[in-house]
Design a protein around this motif. Sequence first.
Motif, PDB file in Angstrom:
ATOM      1  N   ILE A  38       0.823  -1.201   0.000  1.00 39.09           N
ATOM      2  CA  ILE A  38       0.000   0.000   0.000  1.00 39.09           C
ATOM      3  C   ILE A  38       0.864   1.262   0.000  1.00 39.09           C
ATOM      4  CG2 ILE A  38      -1.867  -1.178   1.224  1.00 39.09           C
ATOM      5  CD1 ILE A  38      -1.105   0.591   3.691  1.00 39.09           C
ATOM      6  N   PRO A  39       0.310   2.346  -0.551  1.00 40.44           N
ATOM      7  CA  PRO A  39       1.027   3.612  -0.521  1.00 40.44           C
ATOM      8  C   PRO A  39       0.739   4.409   0.743  1.00 40.44           C
ATOM      9  CG  PRO A  39      -0.955   3.843  -1.830  1.00 40.44           C
ATOM     10  CD  PRO A  39      -0.902   2.394  -1.386  1.00 40.44           C
ATOM     11  N   GLY A  40      -0.296   4.017   1.488  1.00 40.33           N
ATOM     12  CA  GLY A  40      -0.779   4.854   2.570  1.00 40.33           C
ATOM     13  C   GLY A  40      -1.737   5.893   2.016  1.00 40.33           C
ATOM     14  N   GLY A  41      -2.663   6.339   2.854  1.00 39.47           N
ATOM     15  CA  GLY A  41      -3.648   7.291   2.379  1.00 39.47           C
ATOM     16  C   GLY A  41      -3.971   8.335   3.425  1.00 39.47           C
ATOM     17  N   SER A  42      -4.853   9.233   3.087  1.00 38.43           N
ATOM     18  CA  SER A  42      -5.547   9.182   1.816  1.00 38.43           C
ATOM     19  C   SER A  42      -4.772   9.822   0.669  1.00 38.43           C
ATOM     20  CB  SER A  42      -6.918   9.862   1.943  1.00 38.43           C
ATOM     21  OG  SER A  42      -6.771  11.250   2.265  1.00 38.43           O
ATOM     22  N   PRO A  96       6.392   6.809  16.711  1.00 40.04           N
ATOM     23  CA  PRO A  96       6.339   6.348  15.319  1.00 40.04           C
ATOM     24  C   PRO A  96       5.108   6.884  14.593  1.00 40.04           C
ATOM     25  CG  PRO A  96       6.873   4.535  16.799  1.00 40.04           C
ATOM     26  CD  PRO A  96       6.463   5.689  17.668  1.00 40.04           C
ATOM     27  N   SER A  97       5.298   7.340  13.360  1.00 44.88           N
ATOM     28  CA  SER A  97       4.165   7.846  12.581  1.00 44.88           C
ATOM     29  C   SER A  97       3.107   6.769  12.399  1.00 44.88           C
ATOM     30  CB  SER A  97       4.650   8.326  11.208  1.00 44.88           C
ATOM     31  OG  SER A  97       5.692   9.263  11.319  1.00 44.88           O
ATOM     32  N   VAL A  98       3.553   5.571  12.089  1.00 46.50           N
ATOM     33  CA  VAL A  98       2.676   4.407  11.907  1.00 46.50           C
ATOM     34  C   VAL A  98       3.320   3.240  12.633  1.00 46.50           C
ATOM     35  CG1 VAL A  98       1.486   2.926  10.236  1.00 46.50           C
ATOM     36  CG2 VAL A  98       1.997   5.302   9.625  1.00 46.50           C
ATOM     37  N   ALA A  99       2.504   2.410  13.257  1.00 50.84           N
ATOM     38  CA  ALA A  99       3.033   1.316  14.086  1.00 50.84           C
ATOM     39  C   ALA A  99       3.540   0.137  13.271  1.00 50.84           C
ATOM     40  CB  ALA A  99       1.956   0.845  15.066  1.00 50.84           C
ATOM     41  N   HIS A 100       3.386   0.192  11.955  1.00 56.51           N
ATOM     42  CA  HIS A 100       3.816  -0.914  11.091  1.00 56.51           C
ATOM     43  C   HIS A 100       4.302  -0.346   9.774  1.00 56.51           C
ATOM     44  CE1 HIS A 100       0.104  -0.365   8.756  1.00 56.51           C
ATOM     45  NE2 HIS A 100      -0.501  -0.226   9.931  1.00 56.51           N
ATOM     46  N   VAL A 101       5.015  -1.155   9.012  1.00 56.04           N
ATOM     47  CA  VAL A 101       5.407  -0.755   7.663  1.00 56.04           C
ATOM     48  C   VAL A 101       4.260  -1.043   6.712  1.00 56.04           C
ATOM     49  CG1 VAL A 101       7.856  -1.148   8.130  1.00 56.04           C
ATOM     50  CG2 VAL A 101       6.479  -2.984   7.110  1.00 56.04           C
ATOM     51  N   ALA A 102       4.393  -0.598   5.485  1.00 63.83           N
ATOM     52  CA  ALA A 102       3.329  -0.768   4.496  1.00 63.83           C
ATOM     53  C   ALA A 102       3.038  -2.246   4.234  1.00 63.83           C
ATOM     54  CB  ALA A 102       3.718  -0.085   3.190  1.00 63.83           C
ATOM     55  N   PRO A 103       1.795  -2.697   4.478  1.00 63.98           N
ATOM     56  CA  PRO A 103       1.463  -4.101   4.230  1.00 63.98           C
ATOM     57  C   PRO A 103       1.120  -4.358   2.762  1.00 63.98           C
ATOM     58  CG  PRO A 103      -0.425  -2.982   5.172  1.00 63.98           C
ATOM     59  CD  PRO A 103       0.696  -1.972   5.132  1.00 63.98           C
ATOM     60  N   PRO A 104       1.097  -5.630   2.343  1.00 60.08           N
ATOM     61  CA  PRO A 104       0.722  -5.961   0.966  1.00 60.08           C
ATOM     62  C   PRO A 104      -0.704  -5.552   0.637  1.00 60.08           C
ATOM     63  CG  PRO A 104       1.865  -7.799   2.001  1.00 60.08           C
ATOM     64  CD  PRO A 104       1.577  -6.808   3.085  1.00 60.08           C
ATOM     65  N   ILE A 105      -0.943  -5.203  -0.620  1.00 65.45           N
ATOM     66  CA  ILE A 105      -2.254  -4.742  -1.067  1.00 65.45           C
ATOM     67  C   ILE A 105      -3.262  -5.882  -1.177  1.00 65.45           C
ATOM     68  CG2 ILE A 105      -3.504  -3.738  -3.025  1.00 65.45           C
ATOM     69  CD1 ILE A 105      -0.993  -2.083  -3.634  1.00 65.45           C
ATOM     70  N   ALA A 106      -2.857  -6.996  -1.776  1.00 62.40           N
ATOM     71  CA  ALA A 106      -3.806  -8.055  -2.152  1.00 62.40           C
ATOM     72  C   ALA A 106      -4.670  -8.553  -0.991  1.00 62.40           C
ATOM     73  CB  ALA A 106      -3.062  -9.214  -2.808  1.00 62.40           C
ATOM     74  N   PRO A 107      -4.111  -8.882   0.181  1.00 62.72           N
ATOM     75  CA  PRO A 107      -4.967  -9.354   1.267  1.00 62.72           C
ATOM     76  C   PRO A 107      -5.991  -8.317   1.718  1.00 62.72           C
ATOM     77  CG  PRO A 107      -2.666  -9.885   1.708  1.00 62.72           C
ATOM     78  CD  PRO A 107      -2.680  -8.945   0.545  1.00 62.72           C
TER      79      PRO A 107
END
Length: 456
Positions: free
Chosen positions: A154-158, A372-383
């Motif tokens: 994912i790119p992150g949003g919005s 941390p801005s986000v608690a995780h890194v960008a996850p895969p889109i498909a799931p």
Amino acid sequence: MTKSFGAMSIAQLSSLIQTTAVDPIEVTEAVIDGIEAYADQAAFTAIFKDRATEEAKASSKRMREGRSCGMLDGIPIAWKDLFDIKGRRTTAGSTVLAREPAAQADAPVVATLKQAGMVSIGCTNMSEFAFSGLGLNPHYGTPRNPRSNDVPRIPGGSSSGAGVVVAAGLVPVAMGTDTGGSVRIPAALNGIVGYKATRGRYPMAGVFPLAKSLDSLGPLCRTVQDAVWIDAGMRGASAPSIAARPLKELDIVIPDNIVFDGAEAGVVATFETAVDWLAAEGASITRIKIPAFDEILALMARYGALVTAEAYVLHRERLAGPAADEMDRRVVVRTRLGEKTTLAAYLAILEARERLIADVDRLVGDSFVAFPSVAHVAPPIAPLEADDDLFFATNGKTLRNTLFGNFLDWCGVSIPCGTGDADMPVGFLLSAVGKRDEALLGAALSAETVIRGEFT
């Protein structure tokens, strides 16, 4: 020129333009060629060839005549597709709005940066109606995170396209909006800088809203200096007045409640390394509890989210008609939750918000807040596309840390601080209480090289 113009910082490109080493027309043509050649065509929803060419020619003429508008003259900029651009329909990432009349004028912030000489290149993709922190869009496609080397992430949003086009080196800066994290999240997940200004610092007229009591905006760019320059331009200043603050003068507080809950180990480790570096360079670091964070989550659980209530009011007629069938089903589900928020509940949220802002202002004072801005890194889109329950759970986790800043009317800057799982970027969020933007940007200017690990 071995480095593309779009991959340069504003400062680097401005130096070339101001010294006439390159011509704005050459820059604009090269940037558009790079966008058209880029493999992921979901990043932009429109390219303004005619407008960009006209603006570049005007900039080129000014340079030849020795009457530059200033440091931003000739610099390309992309706009999230909810800023009004004269003569174009503002879609806000939706096909529903594509039937609306074209904008009669540029949004004031667009017009202001045009006066500063910037060249509007196009509009970037986004989550429909800006109502997701993940950046998926079923209508115009989901831009892929350019930092991923394994699977599409994912790119992150919005402000999804805004984050991608800067991270991919297509443009030096893109303008986004931030209601719950929509500038800081894509900045963090794509490994770039994202500055969310205090709400009201810039005019919001001509910007399609999500929740007016939370909406703010700011640039996604390569460096804090770039953000400072854009901030000056949007306030009509010919040059920035913000200077770096000595690190030894920085008091930074780190909350030990909520923001690290469920965080990936790689995110925590990367963030804490940056904290250690800041402390070693003389910054004061204090760990505290911010009770308002727990109270905000309790308010949301009891009354619903403020953003959802206001989004429902904005879209209630669309949701009651055939337009709902044309909208992203996940946006429809989230927006309809706002119908459950009664007027009494809405007023209770606003009353509590006013109290909590005052409480936190007293607690934090002139210190800066980091986590941390986000608690995780960008996850895969498909799931996420396949499982709506996973989508909603991940969206909530993605927005959790940044939404506190919107609710409390803070300003914030997300700065890349390294990588976590799958070698994906991690963001370091430095924030200040509302209307302390100058102090925040000054602190970020001095802390950036340390946070990035680029100091010696």
